[in-house]
Write a protein that holds these residues in place. Structure first.
Motif, PDB file in Angstrom:
ATOM      1  N   GLY A 111      31.495 -16.121  47.768  1.00 54.13           N
ATOM      2  CA  GLY A 111      31.675 -14.819  47.542  1.00 54.13           C
ATOM      3  C   GLY A 111      30.658 -13.909  48.544  1.00 54.13           C
ATOM      4  O   GLY A 111      29.900 -14.289  48.885  1.00 54.13           O
ATOM      5  N   TYR A 112      30.869 -12.730  48.632  1.00 60.23           N
ATOM      6  CA  TYR A 112      30.162 -11.947  49.604  1.00 60.23           C
ATOM      7  C   TYR A 112      28.840 -11.556  48.585  1.00 60.23           C
ATOM      8  O   TYR A 112      27.814 -10.971  49.023  1.00 60.23           O
ATOM      9  N   LEU A 113      29.067 -11.771  47.186  1.00 58.44           N
ATOM     10  CA  LEU A 113      27.768 -11.533  46.539  1.00 58.44           C
ATOM     11  C   LEU A 113      26.447 -12.521  47.057  1.00 58.44           C
ATOM     12  O   LEU A 113      25.482 -12.216  46.809  1.00 58.44           O
ATOM     13  N   TYR A 114      27.027 -13.633  47.610  1.00 57.15           N
ATOM     14  CA  TYR A 114      26.005 -14.420  48.192  1.00 57.15           C
ATOM     15  C   TYR A 114      25.576 -14.703  49.646  1.00 57.15           C
ATOM     16  O   TYR A 114      24.458 -15.303  50.153  1.00 57.15           O
ATOM     17  N   THR A 115      26.488 -13.827  50.144  1.00 57.36           N
ATOM     18  CA  THR A 115      26.464 -13.943  51.762  1.00 57.36           C
ATOM     19  C   THR A 115      25.985 -12.615  52.467  1.00 57.36           C
ATOM     20  O   THR A 115      24.931 -12.275  52.816  1.00 57.36           O
ATOM     21  N   VAL A 116      26.878 -11.556  52.062  1.00 54.68           N
ATOM     22  CA  VAL A 116      26.732 -10.210  52.616  1.00 54.68           C
ATOM     23  C   VAL A 116      25.829  -9.312  51.862  1.00 54.68           C
ATOM     24  O   VAL A 116      24.828  -8.640  52.249  1.00 54.68           O
ATOM     25  N   PHE A 117      25.897  -9.346  50.515  1.00 49.30           N
ATOM     26  CA  PHE A 117      25.316  -8.542  49.671  1.00 49.30           C
ATOM     27  C   PHE A 117      23.584  -8.682  49.737  1.00 49.30           C
ATOM     28  O   PHE A 117      22.919  -7.792  49.832  1.00 49.30           O
ATOM     29  N   PRO A 118      23.103  -9.919  49.837  1.00 46.39           N
ATOM     30  CA  PRO A 118      21.606 -10.126  50.151  1.00 46.39           C
ATOM     31  C   PRO A 118      21.120  -9.436  51.363  1.00 46.39           C
ATOM     32  O   PRO A 118      20.011  -8.856  51.294  1.00 46.39           O
ATOM     33  N   ILE A 119      21.822  -9.626  52.568  1.00 44.40           N
ATOM     34  CA  ILE A 119      21.345  -8.954  53.498  1.00 44.40           C
ATOM     35  C   ILE A 119      21.372  -7.616  53.486  1.00 44.40           C
ATOM     36  O   ILE A 119      20.599  -6.801  54.016  1.00 44.40           O
ATOM     37  N   ALA A 120      22.495  -6.916  52.876  1.00 44.93           N
ATOM     38  CA  ALA A 120      22.629  -5.382  52.652  1.00 44.93           C
ATOM     39  C   ALA A 120      21.560  -5.028  51.788  1.00 44.93           C
ATOM     40  O   ALA A 120      21.021  -3.904  52.170  1.00 44.93           O
ATOM     41  N   LEU A 121      21.331  -5.545  50.955  1.00 48.87           N
ATOM     42  CA  LEU A 121      20.061  -5.274  49.908  1.00 48.87           C
ATOM     43  C   LEU A 121      18.606  -5.371  50.613  1.00 48.87           C
ATOM     44  O   LEU A 121      17.978  -4.470  50.528  1.00 48.87           O
ATOM     45  N   ALA A 122      18.566  -6.267  51.120  1.00 46.21           N
ATOM     46  CA  ALA A 122      17.298  -6.582  51.994  1.00 46.21           C
ATOM     47  C   ALA A 122      17.121  -5.381  52.982  1.00 46.21           C
ATOM     48  O   ALA A 122      16.123  -4.778  53.320  1.00 46.21           O
ATOM     49  N   ALA A 123      18.339  -4.954  53.744  1.00 41.81           N
ATOM     50  CA  ALA A 123      18.229  -3.904  54.695  1.00 41.81           C
ATOM     51  C   ALA A 123      18.037  -2.552  54.175  1.00 41.81           C
ATOM     52  O   ALA A 123      17.415  -1.723  54.381  1.00 41.81           O
ATOM     53  N   GLY A 124      18.528  -2.364  52.905  1.00 38.20           N
ATOM     54  CA  GLY A 124      18.197  -1.222  52.118  1.00 38.20           C
ATOM     55  C   GLY A 124      16.657  -1.117  51.595  1.00 38.20           C
ATOM     56  O   GLY A 124      16.080  -0.212  51.968  1.00 38.20           O
ATOM     57  N   VAL A 125      16.127  -2.161  51.227  1.00 37.01           N
ATOM     58  CA  VAL A 125      14.739  -2.263  50.813  1.00 37.01           C
ATOM     59  C   VAL A 125      13.988  -1.959  51.995  1.00 37.01           C
ATOM     60  O   VAL A 125      12.831  -1.305  52.000  1.00 37.01           O
ATOM     61  N   ALA A 126      14.307  -2.526  53.214  1.00 30.40           N
ATOM     62  CA  ALA A 126      13.510  -2.434  54.630  1.00 30.40           C
ATOM     63  C   ALA A 126      13.643  -0.921  55.096  1.00 30.40           C
ATOM     64  O   ALA A 126      12.764  -0.109  55.201  1.00 30.40           O
ATOM     65  N   THR A 127      14.848  -0.141  54.895  1.00 30.66           N
ATOM     66  CA  THR A 127      14.898   1.315  54.975  1.00 30.66           C
ATOM     67  C   THR A 127      14.000   2.032  54.029  1.00 30.66           C
ATOM     68  O   THR A 127      13.216   3.163  54.472  1.00 30.66           O
TER      69      THR A 127
END
Length: 147
Positions: A111-127
């Motif tokens: 699922g995207y919860l394990y692939t796309v979501f962590p990267i999007a979350l990390a990008a949000g934290v980086a921002t």
């Protein structure tokens, strides 16, 4: 040539590895920049506070103490990590986020919860790490220097 052929990765295992790599790079960039900006922001706040005398009034910049405090504030303000390490972190984070999301969309049976979501979350934290720390201190220092 269609978009699927353009963005297709060699193997599904390769896609999973790219997701892990992207997540690691995005997270590391945010951590390194935050590690540089937080101490600098504290030093900037201290230098800004030194521009005010014990009576609560701004020091006279033509006086000895006021001139020293102003020079120190200008020096600390010039060391802003956003111009160096922040730019490098941004240049790493943006493409790795895009690559990681593309790779995450190609991992089968996960699922995207394990692939796309962590990267999007990390990008949000980086921002957030790039914008929030030091913002108030920069504003206060600039206002003190203009006064």
């Amino acid at each position: 040539m269609n978009l699927d052929a353009l963005f297709a990765l060699p193997t599904k295992d390769w896609a999973g590895s790219l997701v892990s790599l992207a997540l690691a790079i995005v997270s590391a960039a945010a951590a390194i920049y935050s590690g540089a900006v937080v101490p600098w922001a504290a030093e900037l706040a201290t230098a800004t506070a030194a521009m005010v005398g014990q009576n609560g009034k701004p020091l006279d910049p033509s006086g000895t103490d006021g001139a020293r405090a102003r020079v120190h504030l200008v020096e600390v303000r010039a060391k802003d990590p956003a111009k160096g390490i922040g730019l490098v972190a941004l240049l790493l984070t943006v493409p790795m986020t895009i690559l990681g999301i593309i790779a995450g969309l190609q991992v089968p049976n996960v699922g995207y919860l394990y692939t796309v979501f962590p990267i999007a979350l990390a990008a949000g934290v980086a921002t957030v790490a790039a914008i929030v720390p030091g913002r108030t201190e920069r504003h206060d220092a600039d206002a003190r220097l203009k006064a």
